[in-house]
Structure formats: structure tokens, C-alpha cells
Enzyme design. Structure first.
Site, PDB file in Angstrom:
ATOM      1  N   SER A 189       0.865  -1.183   0.000  1.00  0.00           N
ATOM      2  CA  SER A 189       0.000   0.000   0.000  1.00  0.00           C
ATOM      3  C   SER A 189       0.894   1.222   0.000  1.00  0.00           C
ATOM      4  O   SER A 189       2.052   1.163   0.439  1.00  0.00           O
ATOM      5  CB  SER A 189      -0.862   0.018   1.264  1.00  0.00           C
ATOM      6  OG  SER A 189      -1.492   1.277   1.434  1.00  0.00           O
ATOM      7  N   TYR A 202      -1.702  -1.201  10.677  1.00  0.00           N
ATOM      8  CA  TYR A 202      -1.837  -1.519   9.256  1.00  0.00           C
ATOM      9  C   TYR A 202      -0.615  -1.071   8.454  1.00  0.00           C
ATOM     10  O   TYR A 202      -0.037  -1.839   7.667  1.00  0.00           O
ATOM     11  CB  TYR A 202      -3.099  -0.847   8.716  1.00  0.00           C
ATOM     12  CG  TYR A 202      -3.320  -0.999   7.229  1.00  0.00           C
ATOM     13  CD1 TYR A 202      -3.905  -2.151   6.713  1.00  0.00           C
ATOM     14  CD2 TYR A 202      -2.975   0.020   6.330  1.00  0.00           C
ATOM     15  CE1 TYR A 202      -4.128  -2.293   5.350  1.00  0.00           C
ATOM     16  CE2 TYR A 202      -3.185  -0.109   4.976  1.00  0.00           C
ATOM     17  CZ  TYR A 202      -3.769  -1.271   4.487  1.00  0.00           C
ATOM     18  OH  TYR A 202      -3.982  -1.405   3.132  1.00  0.00           O
TER      19      TYR A 202
HETATM   20  P1  NAD Z   1     -11.633  -5.710   0.419  1.00  0.00           P
HETATM   21  O1  NAD Z   1     -12.320  -5.559   1.722  1.00  0.00           O
HETATM   22  O2  NAD Z   1     -12.467  -5.857  -0.778  1.00  0.00           O
HETATM   23  O3  NAD Z   1     -10.630  -6.934   0.456  1.00  0.00           O
HETATM   24  C1  NAD Z   1      -9.973  -7.360   1.609  1.00  0.00           C
HETATM   25  C2  NAD Z   1     -10.279  -8.825   1.767  1.00  0.00           C
HETATM   26  O4  NAD Z   1      -9.458  -9.352   2.787  1.00  0.00           O
HETATM   27  C3  NAD Z   1     -11.696  -9.132   2.178  1.00  0.00           C
HETATM   28  O5  NAD Z   1     -12.538  -9.277   1.081  1.00  0.00           O
HETATM   29  C4  NAD Z   1     -11.529 -10.432   2.945  1.00  0.00           C
HETATM   30  O6  NAD Z   1     -11.902 -11.517   2.131  1.00  0.00           O
HETATM   31  C5  NAD Z   1     -10.035 -10.528   3.199  1.00  0.00           C
HETATM   32  N1  NAD Z   1      -9.762 -10.768   4.605  1.00  0.00           N
HETATM   33  C6  NAD Z   1      -9.666  -9.886   5.611  1.00  0.00           C
HETATM   34  N2  NAD Z   1      -9.414 -10.520   6.752  1.00  0.00           N
HETATM   35  C7  NAD Z   1      -9.349 -11.843   6.463  1.00  0.00           C
HETATM   36  C8  NAD Z   1      -9.126 -13.026   7.214  1.00  0.00           C
HETATM   37  N3  NAD Z   1      -8.900 -12.973   8.546  1.00  0.00           N
HETATM   38  N4  NAD Z   1      -9.159 -14.215   6.571  1.00  0.00           N
HETATM   39  C9  NAD Z   1      -9.394 -14.283   5.254  1.00  0.00           C
HETATM   40  N5  NAD Z   1      -9.606 -13.207   4.488  1.00  0.00           N
HETATM   41  C10 NAD Z   1      -9.579 -12.007   5.096  1.00  0.00           C
HETATM   42  O7  NAD Z   1     -10.666  -4.455   0.293  1.00  0.00           O
HETATM   43  P2  NAD Z   1      -9.476  -4.117  -0.722  1.00  0.00           P
HETATM   44  O8  NAD Z   1      -9.270  -2.686  -0.557  1.00  0.00           O
HETATM   45  O9  NAD Z   1      -9.726  -4.682  -2.050  1.00  0.00           O
HETATM   46  O10 NAD Z   1      -8.225  -4.839  -0.046  1.00  0.00           O
HETATM   47  C11 NAD Z   1      -7.396  -5.733  -0.739  1.00  0.00           C
HETATM   48  C12 NAD Z   1      -5.943  -5.459  -0.414  1.00  0.00           C
HETATM   49  O11 NAD Z   1      -5.601  -4.185  -0.929  1.00  0.00           O
HETATM   50  C13 NAD Z   1      -5.624  -5.413   1.069  1.00  0.00           C
HETATM   51  O12 NAD Z   1      -4.404  -6.067   1.301  1.00  0.00           O
HETATM   52  C14 NAD Z   1      -5.471  -3.942   1.343  1.00  0.00           C
HETATM   53  O13 NAD Z   1      -4.602  -3.703   2.419  1.00  0.00           O
HETATM   54  C15 NAD Z   1      -4.884  -3.477   0.030  1.00  0.00           C
HETATM   55  N6  NAD Z   1      -4.994  -2.048  -0.222  1.00  0.00           N
HETATM   56  C16 NAD Z   1      -6.199  -1.463  -0.369  1.00  0.00           C
HETATM   57  C17 NAD Z   1      -6.275  -0.101  -0.604  1.00  0.00           C
HETATM   58  C18 NAD Z   1      -7.578   0.606  -0.773  1.00  0.00           C
HETATM   59  O14 NAD Z   1      -7.606   1.831  -0.793  1.00  0.00           O
HETATM   60  N7  NAD Z   1      -8.698  -0.068  -0.913  1.00  0.00           N
HETATM   61  C19 NAD Z   1      -5.106   0.649  -0.679  1.00  0.00           C
HETATM   62  C20 NAD Z   1      -3.874   0.012  -0.542  1.00  0.00           C
HETATM   63  C21 NAD Z   1      -3.830  -1.347  -0.312  1.00  0.00           C
END
Ligand code: NAD
Ligand code: MG
Length: 297
Positions: A189, A202
Site C-alpha cells: 500500500s 496496518y
Molecule cells: P476488500 O475488503 O475488498 O478486500 C480485503 C479482503 O481481505 C476481504 O474481502 C476479505 O476476504 C479478506 N480478509 C480480511 N481478513 C481476512 C481473514 N482474517 N481471513 C481471510 N480473508 C480475510 O478491500 P481491498 O481494498 O480490495 O483490499 C485488498 C488489499 O488491498 C488489502 O491487502 C489492502 O490492504 C490493500 N490495499 C487497499 C487499498 C484501498 O484503498 N482499498 C489501498 C492500498 C492497499
């Protein structure tokens, strides 16, 4: 229908405003977000770049993981989809899209903070897909806490286990099965280098994912296994409304990037495809920033 190969102005390509606060209980559902995010359902076009690959994708039900899973299937991969049991409805939607692409989808719900379960995902992939040569670790936990005095040991531990330990467990389990030419794509991220004051746990994991990936990339390169990282900026996903940000941050979400808007999950997909595909054969230990223009180290 326009797709990722259609030239357009990136400023105006997607929703440019902020978002209405719309709190959900964690982990949150993509199906309840308004406006609906674009995960590539009708905008990602595959060109056979991952034909025959056998992929494990965590966090595959929603957000960035869903976009990666859809893209992988349309590029020709079979996909094991991991997610939490509470996300079954989102996951079934992704499975349907994978199958519509003519590929196999295997639903593998379960909690990645459980070491035995996290490790078992590799055996599930080998058994169901006949092997494993692509691992995309996308699952992540993000809960904002404004004061260090309010950050519980329980949350700190759960963020570490979800974002870091599970990565270690899955990669350690996968390596003996990964043939030369395999690829691992991890998810960091912008928080890994520009940590927000209310995301102490985080942001720590995201910096850790970069370091872990760069160490592993060097260790595994001689085996022909490439490890790389995607580092997204602000992307419109359930993570953000299910405690990832304070509700009052949503009207501004994504606005401070040079492009002036949040990213859509589908805009992450080409990075996950590139790093997973053979065309990135000399790209090892790289962090591919997909963040709307925020400067990074
Ligand atoms: P999202 O909520 O759609 O996806 C995160 C997923 O993590 C969830 O759908 C869930 O299935 C999974 N998860 C969480 N805890 C879990 C557990 N204990 N066991 C199994 N699965 C678990 O949100 P997203 O934003 O698509 O996140 C995906 C990745 O992208 C993450 O690693 C997040 O840190 C990263 N990210 C997101 C952003 C943003 O702005 N959305 C920015 C930078 C990085
Ligand atoms: Mg989800």
C-alpha cells in the site's frame, strides 16, 4: 464497451467525487457499496496472458482481489478463491464470473489468521487445480484507530496475523510446489511508505510486506520463482467503509491524489496480471505503485 485498452482521460475515466459515508460491519460487502465499484465485470478484456495458470487468490471476493481474480480468469487461469465465510455472496458472484470466462473457480472460505487453514489453501489449490504456479496474496485487514492508547493488543495481533503471518504461511507452504516460472504477487500500500497517523498497525504490516517480498524475491529468484508487489493508493472497496477510514473521511477519499479521484479495483488488475505473467520475466522484487500519482521512494 470500453476496456483497459481504450484510451481516455484518466482524470475523468471514473467517479471523480468523494463518497457518502456508508458504514458497514467488517469485513464489508462489495455488493452493498454505492456507487458500485468497477471490478472489471464488463470492462476487463483478457488476451490469453495467463493461459493454463493455476492461481490461488486471497481476498478474492471483493475489491482488488475480485478484480485480480476476474482478470486472471479472463487471461486464462483457473482460480481458487479465498475469503471470509461472511463474504459468501460476494464470492459466489466472482465464481460465476470466473466460470463465465470458461475457467474453473474453487470456493475456499476461511480465516487466514488460522495458521492451519492458511497453509491448507495451498493443498486445496494443488488438489483442485492439479498444481499451483500463481499466488496472489490480496487479503488484508485495515481498521483505523486515532489514538495509540485505544489500539488494542487484540487488533494489533489480528492485523499482523492477517496481513503478515498469513503471507509467510502461504508462501512457505507453496514454495515446494511452485515450478520454475511461477509468480507470487503480494499487496502492499502507499501506507507502506506514507503511513497515516491513525493506521499504525496496518501501515506497519504494509512496510513489512515490502521488506518480506524483497527478501523473498532474492531468495526465490534462483529457483525461477518471481516475487513482486503491487502498492495501491486509495481504491473504492469495502475495506474503506468497514472501519478502514473514519466515516467523515469518505467525502474526501481519493481527492488528494494528483488524478483527483479514488482508483477503481479494475485499475489494479493490469498490475496483478503483468507481475503474474511471463512478460515480466526480468521483474523481480519490484513494487509497482498504482496510486493515482502520489510520489513514492
Ligand atoms: P476488500 O475488503 O475488498 O478486500 C480485503 C479482503 O481481505 C476481504 O474481502 C476479505 O476476504 C479478506 N480478509 C480480511 N481478513 C481476512 C481473514 N482474517 N481471513 C481471510 N480473508 C480475510 O478491500 P481491498 O481494498 O480490495 O483490499 C485488498 C488489499 O488491498 C488489502 O491487502 C489492502 O490492504 C490493500 N490495499 C487497499 C487499498 C484501498 O484503498 N482499498 C489501498 C492500498 C492497499
Ligand atoms: Mg470482501
Amino acid at each position: 464497451m470500453s476496456d483497459q485498452y481504450t484510451f481516455s482521460n484518466p482524470v475523468t475515466r471514473y467517479h471523480q467525487e468523494g463518497f457518502e459515508p456508508q458504514p458497514q460491519d467488517g469485513p464489508g460487502l462489495a455488493g452493498e457499496l454505492s456507487p458500485a465499484p468497477d471490478h472489471g465485470e464488463s470492462t476487463y478484456r483478457g488476451t490469453g496472458r495467463l493461459t493454463g495458470r493455476r492461481a490461488l487468490v486471497t481476498g478474492a471476493d471483493s475489491g482488488i482481489g475480485r478484480a485480480a481474480a476476474i482478470a486472471y480468469a479472463r487471461e486464462g487461469a483457473d482460480v481458487v478463491l479465498n475469503y471470509l465465510p461472511a463474504e459468501q455472496s460476494d464470492a459466489e458472484e466472482v465464481a460465476r464470473l470466473v466460470e463465465e470466462a470458461g475457467r474453473k473457480a474453487v470456493l475456499a472460505p476461511g480465516d487466514l489468521t488460522d495458521e492451519a487453514f492458511a497453509r491448507s489453501l495451498v493443498a486445496t489449490t494443488v488438489r483442485e487445480l492439479g498444481g499451483i504456479d500463481l499466488v496472489a496474496n490480496v487479503a488484508g485487514k485495515q481498521q483505523h484507530v486515532e489514538e495509540i492508547t485505544d489500539l488494542t493488543s487484540g487488533q494489533f495481533e489480528e492485523t499482523m496475523r492477517t496481513n503478515l503471518n498469513s503471507l509467510f504461511w502461504i508462501v512457505q507452504e507453496a514454495v515446494p510446489h511452485l515450478p520454475p516460472g511461477s509468480t507470487i504477487v503480494n499487496t502492499a500500500s502507499i501506507q507502506g511508505y506514507q503511513p497515516s497517523p491513525n493506521l499504525v498497525d496496518y501501515a506497519t504490516t504494509k512496510a513489512g510486506i515490502i521488506a518480506m517480498s524483497q527478501a523473498l524475491a532474492q531468495q526465490l529468484a534462483p529457483k525461477g520463482i518471481r516475487v513482486n508487489v503491487v502498492a495501491p493508493g486509495p481504491v473504492w472497496t469495502p475495506l474503506q467503509v468497514a472501519g478502514g477510514q473514519p466515516d467523515d473521511a469518505m467525502p474526501e477519499f481519493g481527492q488528494s491524489t494528483p488524478l483527483g479521484r479514488a482508483g477503481q479495483p479494475v485499475e489494479m488488475a493490469p498490475a496483478y496480471v503483468f507481475l503474474a505473467s511471463a512478460e515480466s520475466s526480468y521483474v523481480v522484487g519490484a513494487v509497482l505503485d498504482v496510486n493515482g500519482g502520489m510520489p513514492t521512494p
